[in-house]
Design a protein around this motif. Structure first.
Motif, PDB file in Angstrom:
ATOM      1  N   THR A   1       5.180   8.792  44.784  1.00 19.27           N
ATOM      2  CA  THR A   1       4.830   9.549  45.990  1.00 19.27           C
ATOM      3  C   THR A   1       5.306  10.993  45.929  1.00 19.27           C
ATOM      4  OG1 THR A   1       6.821   8.714  47.108  1.00 19.27           O
ATOM      5  CG2 THR A   1       4.752   7.501  47.451  1.00 19.27           C
ATOM      6  N   LEU A   2       6.467  11.251  45.335  1.00 21.80           N
ATOM      7  CA  LEU A   2       6.956  12.623  45.229  1.00 21.80           C
ATOM      8  C   LEU A   2       6.071  13.481  44.333  1.00 21.80           C
ATOM      9  CD1 LEU A   2      10.813  12.043  45.020  1.00 21.80           C
ATOM     10  CD2 LEU A   2       9.599  13.311  46.819  1.00 21.80           C
ATOM     11  N   ASN A   3       5.170  12.841  43.622  1.00 24.49           N
ATOM     12  CA  ASN A   3       4.241  13.554  42.753  1.00 24.49           C
ATOM     13  C   ASN A   3       2.789  13.410  43.190  1.00 24.49           C
ATOM     14  OD1 ASN A   3       6.032  14.646  40.503  1.00 24.49           O
ATOM     15  ND2 ASN A   3       6.678  12.504  40.603  1.00 24.49           N
ATOM     16  N   GLY A   4       2.603  13.078  44.484  1.00 23.43           N
ATOM     17  CA  GLY A   4       1.272  13.119  45.076  1.00 23.43           C
ATOM     18  C   GLY A   4       0.379  11.938  44.801  1.00 23.43           C
ATOM     19  N   ILE A   5       0.897  10.892  44.174  1.00 25.57           N
ATOM     20  CA  ILE A   5       0.066   9.745  43.801  1.00 25.57           C
ATOM     21  C   ILE A   5       0.022   8.747  44.962  1.00 25.57           C
ATOM     22  CG2 ILE A   5      -0.187   7.796  42.210  1.00 25.57           C
ATOM     23  CD1 ILE A   5       1.282   9.553  40.108  1.00 25.57           C
ATOM     24  N   THR A   6      -1.168   8.539  45.493  1.00 20.27           N
ATOM     25  CA  THR A   6      -1.361   7.565  46.576  1.00 20.27           C
ATOM     26  C   THR A   6      -2.114   6.327  46.106  1.00 20.27           C
ATOM     27  OG1 THR A   6      -3.343   8.789  47.251  1.00 20.27           O
ATOM     28  CG2 THR A   6      -1.287   9.281  48.428  1.00 20.27           C
ATOM     29  N   THR A   7      -2.782   6.438  44.946  1.00 22.85           N
ATOM     30  CA  THR A   7      -3.482   5.304  44.349  1.00 22.85           C
ATOM     31  C   THR A   7      -3.206   5.320  42.857  1.00 22.85           C
ATOM     32  OG1 THR A   7      -5.286   5.424  45.975  1.00 22.85           O
ATOM     33  CG2 THR A   7      -5.718   4.200  43.954  1.00 22.85           C
ATOM     34  N   CYS A   8      -2.821   4.176  42.301  1.00 28.55           N
ATOM     35  CA  CYS A   8      -2.618   4.130  40.853  1.00 28.55           C
ATOM     36  C   CYS A   8      -3.147   2.818  40.292  1.00 28.55           C
ATOM     37  CB  CYS A   8      -1.148   4.314  40.499  1.00 28.55           C
ATOM     38  SG  CYS A   8      -0.069   2.946  40.938  1.00 28.55           S
ATOM     39  N   VAL A   9      -3.470   2.871  38.998  1.00 24.14           N
ATOM     40  CA  VAL A   9      -3.902   1.680  38.275  1.00 24.14           C
ATOM     41  C   VAL A   9      -2.854   1.396  37.206  1.00 24.14           C
ATOM     42  CG1 VAL A   9      -5.770   0.533  37.042  1.00 24.14           C
ATOM     43  CG2 VAL A   9      -6.297   2.373  38.663  1.00 24.14           C
ATOM     44  N   GLY A  10      -2.190   0.257  37.327  1.00 21.98           N
ATOM     45  CA  GLY A  10      -1.139  -0.105  36.396  1.00 21.98           C
ATOM     46  C   GLY A  10      -1.681  -0.811  35.168  1.00 21.98           C
ATOM     47  N   LEU A  11      -0.887  -0.773  34.091  1.00 19.40           N
ATOM     48  CA  LEU A  11      -1.328  -1.398  32.853  1.00 19.40           C
ATOM     49  C   LEU A  11      -0.136  -1.683  31.941  1.00 19.40           C
ATOM     50  CD1 LEU A  11      -3.035   1.331  30.592  1.00 19.40           C
ATOM     51  CD2 LEU A  11      -1.421   1.833  32.398  1.00 19.40           C
ATOM     52  N   LEU A  12      -0.373  -2.607  30.998  1.00 23.27           N
ATOM     53  CA  LEU A  12       0.577  -2.827  29.926  1.00 23.27           C
ATOM     54  C   LEU A  12       0.276  -1.813  28.827  1.00 23.27           C
ATOM     55  CD1 LEU A  12       0.472  -6.739  29.741  1.00 23.27           C
ATOM     56  CD2 LEU A  12       2.083  -5.310  31.019  1.00 23.27           C
ATOM     57  N   GLY A  13       0.951  -1.907  27.707  1.00 26.78           N
ATOM     58  CA  GLY A  13       0.699  -0.968  26.611  1.00 26.78           C
ATOM     59  C   GLY A  13       0.931  -1.655  25.288  1.00 26.78           C
ATOM     60  N   THR A  14       1.810  -1.069  24.472  1.00 28.13           N
ATOM     61  CA  THR A  14       2.117  -1.630  23.161  1.00 28.13           C
ATOM     62  C   THR A  14       2.621  -3.066  23.277  1.00 28.13           C
ATOM     63  OG1 THR A  14       2.871   0.582  22.527  1.00 28.13           O
ATOM     64  CG2 THR A  14       3.388  -1.217  21.035  1.00 28.13           C
ATOM     65  N   ASP A  15       3.457  -3.303  24.258  1.00 27.28           N
ATOM     66  CA  ASP A  15       4.174  -4.568  24.378  1.00 27.28           C
ATOM     67  C   ASP A  15       3.485  -5.509  25.356  1.00 27.28           C
ATOM     68  OD1 ASP A  15       5.966  -6.615  24.530  1.00 27.28           O
ATOM     69  OD2 ASP A  15       7.634  -5.434  25.319  1.00 27.28           O
ATOM     70  N   GLY A  16       2.728  -6.429  24.805  1.00 23.47           N
ATOM     71  CA  GLY A  16       2.130  -7.474  25.625  1.00 23.47           C
ATOM     72  C   GLY A  16       2.849  -8.796  25.458  1.00 23.47           C
ATOM     73  N   SER A  17       4.055  -8.732  24.898  1.00 22.34           N
ATOM     74  CA  SER A  17       4.842  -9.940  24.640  1.00 22.34           C
ATOM     75  C   SER A  17       6.000 -10.067  25.620  1.00 22.34           C
ATOM     76  CB  SER A  17       5.369  -9.918  23.196  1.00 22.34           C
ATOM     77  OG  SER A  17       4.300  -9.871  22.277  1.00 22.34           O
ATOM     78  N   THR A  18       6.900  -9.073  25.649  1.00 25.55           N
ATOM     79  CA  THR A  18       8.001  -9.135  26.611  1.00 25.55           C
ATOM     80  C   THR A  18       7.571  -8.652  27.984  1.00 25.55           C
ATOM     81  OG1 THR A  18       8.909  -6.903  26.221  1.00 25.55           O
ATOM     82  CG2 THR A  18       9.577  -8.646  24.699  1.00 25.55           C
ATOM     83  N   ARG A  19       6.397  -7.996  28.049  1.00 26.15           N
ATOM     84  CA  ARG A  19       5.780  -7.638  29.334  1.00 26.15           C
ATOM     85  C   ARG A  19       4.599  -8.584  29.540  1.00 26.15           C
ATOM     86  NH1 ARG A  19       9.308  -3.476  31.219  1.00 26.15           N
ATOM     87  NH2 ARG A  19       9.735  -2.082  29.481  1.00 26.15           N
ATOM     88  N   SER A  20       4.341  -8.976  30.763  1.00 27.41           N
ATOM     89  CA  SER A  20       3.261  -9.931  31.019  1.00 27.41           C
ATOM     90  C   SER A  20       2.346  -9.444  32.129  1.00 27.41           C
ATOM     91  CB  SER A  20       3.849 -11.297  31.412  1.00 27.41           C
ATOM     92  OG  SER A  20       4.418 -11.234  32.713  1.00 27.41           O
ATOM     93  N   MET A  21       1.152 -10.019  32.172  1.00 30.09           N
ATOM     94  CA  MET A  21       0.226  -9.701  33.242  1.00 30.09           C
ATOM     95  C   MET A  21       0.764 -10.162  34.594  1.00 30.09           C
ATOM     96  SD  MET A  21      -2.291  -7.920  32.287  1.00 30.09           S
ATOM     97  CE  MET A  21      -3.123  -8.082  33.863  1.00 30.09           C
ATOM     98  N   GLY A  22       1.500 -11.259  34.609  1.00 31.66           N
ATOM     99  CA  GLY A  22       2.093 -11.710  35.860  1.00 31.66           C
ATOM    100  C   GLY A  22       3.100 -10.714  36.397  1.00 31.66           C
ATOM    101  N   ASN A  23       3.914 -10.164  35.508  1.00 26.63           N
ATOM    102  CA  ASN A  23       4.880  -9.141  35.890  1.00 26.63           C
ATOM    103  C   ASN A  23       4.181  -7.893  36.410  1.00 26.63           C
ATOM    104  OD1 ASN A  23       6.651  -6.657  34.195  1.00 26.63           O
ATOM    105  ND2 ASN A  23       7.562  -7.762  35.893  1.00 26.63           N
ATOM    106  N   LEU A  24       3.101  -7.501  35.733  1.00 24.64           N
ATOM    107  CA  LEU A  24       2.351  -6.308  36.135  1.00 24.64           C
ATOM    108  C   LEU A  24       1.720  -6.498  37.516  1.00 24.64           C
ATOM    109  CD1 LEU A  24       1.173  -3.506  35.413  1.00 24.64           C
ATOM    110  CD2 LEU A  24      -0.730  -4.704  34.304  1.00 24.64           C
ATOM    111  N   LEU A  25       1.122  -7.661  37.743  1.00 25.83           N
ATOM    112  CA  LEU A  25       0.501  -7.937  39.040  1.00 25.83           C
ATOM    113  C   LEU A  25       1.540  -7.962  40.153  1.00 25.83           C
ATOM    114  CD1 LEU A  25      -1.954  -8.701  40.755  1.00 25.83           C
ATOM    115  CD2 LEU A  25      -1.568 -11.091  40.107  1.00 25.83           C
ATOM    116  N   ALA A  26       2.695  -8.550  39.878  1.00 26.52           N
ATOM    117  CA  ALA A  26       3.759  -8.598  40.889  1.00 26.52           C
ATOM    118  C   ALA A  26       4.233  -7.184  41.246  1.00 26.52           C
ATOM    119  CB  ALA A  26       4.928  -9.430  40.384  1.00 26.52           C
ATOM    120  N   LYS A  27       4.373  -6.326  40.244  1.00 22.68           N
ATOM    121  CA  LYS A  27       4.804  -4.949  40.505  1.00 22.68           C
ATOM    122  C   LYS A  27       3.750  -4.197  41.307  1.00 22.68           C
ATOM    123  CE  LYS A  27       7.294  -1.240  40.272  1.00 22.68           C
ATOM    124  NZ  LYS A  27       8.565  -1.122  41.032  1.00 22.68           N
TER     125      LYS A  27
END
Length: 386
Positions: free
Chosen positions: A86-112
């Motif tokens: 918010t301090l940088n003007g973002i009111t809508t964002c699209v989250g994503l994983l990147g290099t690490d799809g092992s220790t990061r999960s889609m469930g974690n991303l959706l929860a965040k």
């Protein structure tokens, strides 16, 4: 209710000085002089005479749940906080994983994403990571798009990058088809969001996808096109043919071959690319690794959400009109992603508004009708922020 008086509005096109009346989370009315009747329910009034109103930023590439890990477990980047955005003007964002799809999960991303949404901004996510077969929540990427409200497409799928899985031409076409059909069924954008690395093949896999399939160009969005000059030249040609491209504002020159995002945007326009086919995103929260020619990691930093507004300010200060400078951060991504009430200051649209001072610094941010930043400070913070 919230009334902003006598403010210079860019919707992103200029509307001149007007008043904006907000009710709950929507822009109710825009007029030259809105008067609140006596004995009316409480309505906060903001004097906008010293500010410029712009739509809130739609950042389509944010590692909200953290990323990285190329330098070992300790190099995993942290989750983004609400005020980071918010301090940088973002009111809508699209989250994503990147290099690490092992220790990061889609469930974690959706929860965040759900967490940030509860705290006051609008969130969506891409399903997948660099690798193919891609990470999913349901049995397929298509199913994710159809059945999970926040999932709008697939990404970021890596091509021309030693950290990716080097997908075959067939794999890439199949995945893009899954995204498109999922989008058609669910009414979402169905985009395949493609990460382009420094590899020798550059955009060859993207070219083959376009030339060997019937996938429309608006269903494909390559990003990081300004990571080096040779890649950027190929992406100019791709955009001139009608392709859509995403400039990474977080990729800035540091004595290397990186193409500055302001230079990238101007060059695309000078070459005759359609301005509506150009978006910008921060890659914030993601790791920014620097590898030498032998592939050894030499340094690693983190992408920052501040780069979006920095690039906007640089463009305006260099003489570009405000509306042209803000379009790739607001109306273009909202249209491409089919976020139909975002990216504009219009009656009936979501009340996502930045108030910038004369130096184009963020003074106030309104997200879904609620003041999140006021007098340059976050007045609403995430649950565990200090």
């Amino acid at each position: 209710m919230l009334l902003i008086k006598n403010i210079n509005i860019y919707s992103p096109t200029s509307l001149g000085k007007k008043d904006i009346l907000i009710c709950y989370d929507k822009i109710l009315y825009i007029s030259e002089d809105i008067k609140i009747p006596e004995n009316f329910p409480d309505c906060k009034t903001i004097d906008g005479s010293n500010f410029t109103a712009l739509p809130g930023i739609v950042d389509l590439h944010v590692h909200i749940a953290g990323a990285g890990g190329e330098g070992g477990f300790s190099s995993r980047t942290p989750e983004m906080t609400l005020s980071n955005l918010t301090l940088n003007g973002i009111t809508t964002c699209v989250g994503l994983l990147g290099t690490d799809g092992s220790t990061r999960s889609m469930g974690n991303l959706l929860a965040k994403a759900n967490s940030l949404d509860e705290e006051g901004i609008t969130t969506y996510i891409w399903t997948g990571s660099y690798q193919i077969p891609t990470r999913t929540l349901t049995s397929s990427a298509r199913g994710d798009i159809i059945f999970v409200d926040k999932i709008i497409g697939i990404g970021e799928i890596a091509i021309s990058d030693h950290r990716g899985s080097h997908p075959s031409d067939y794999d890439l076409i199949h995945l893009a088809s899954e995204a498109r059909v999922g989008g058609l069924i669910s009414g979402k954008c169905g985009i395949t969001h493609i990460h382009i690395g420094d590899g020798r093949s550059m955009i060859d896999p993207l070219k083959h996808l376009v030339e060997s399939s019937e996938i429309p160009l608006y269903n494909i969005l390559p990003t990081h096109i300004n990571r080096n000059s040779k890649l950027f030249k190929e992406c100019i040609d791709y955009c001139k043919l009608g392709g859509y491209v995403d400039i990474t504002t977080g990729i800035r020159p540091n004595g290397d071959d990186v193409v500055d995002p302001t230079t990238s945007y101007r060059a695309l326009l000078d070459e005759g690319c359609n301005i509506e086919n150009i978006t910008m995103s921060s890659d914030s929260g993601g790791s920014m690794p620097i590898f030498n020619e032998s592939g050894k990691l030499e340094d690693l930093t983190i992408g920052l959400p501040s780069t979006n507004l920095e690039v906007f300010r640089d463009l305006v200060r260099d003489g570009m009109s405000i509306d042209k400078a803000i379009i790739p951060l607001t109306s273009n991504p909202s249209k491409l992603l089919k976020l139909l009430d975002k990216g504009h200051i219009k009656e009936g649209f979501s009340a996502d508004i930045m108030l910038l001072d004369k130096d184009y610094n963020l003074h106030t941010l309104i997200s879904r009708g609620k003041i999140m930043v006021e007098n340059y400070k976050a007045v609403v913070k995430g649950k565990f922020e200090a």
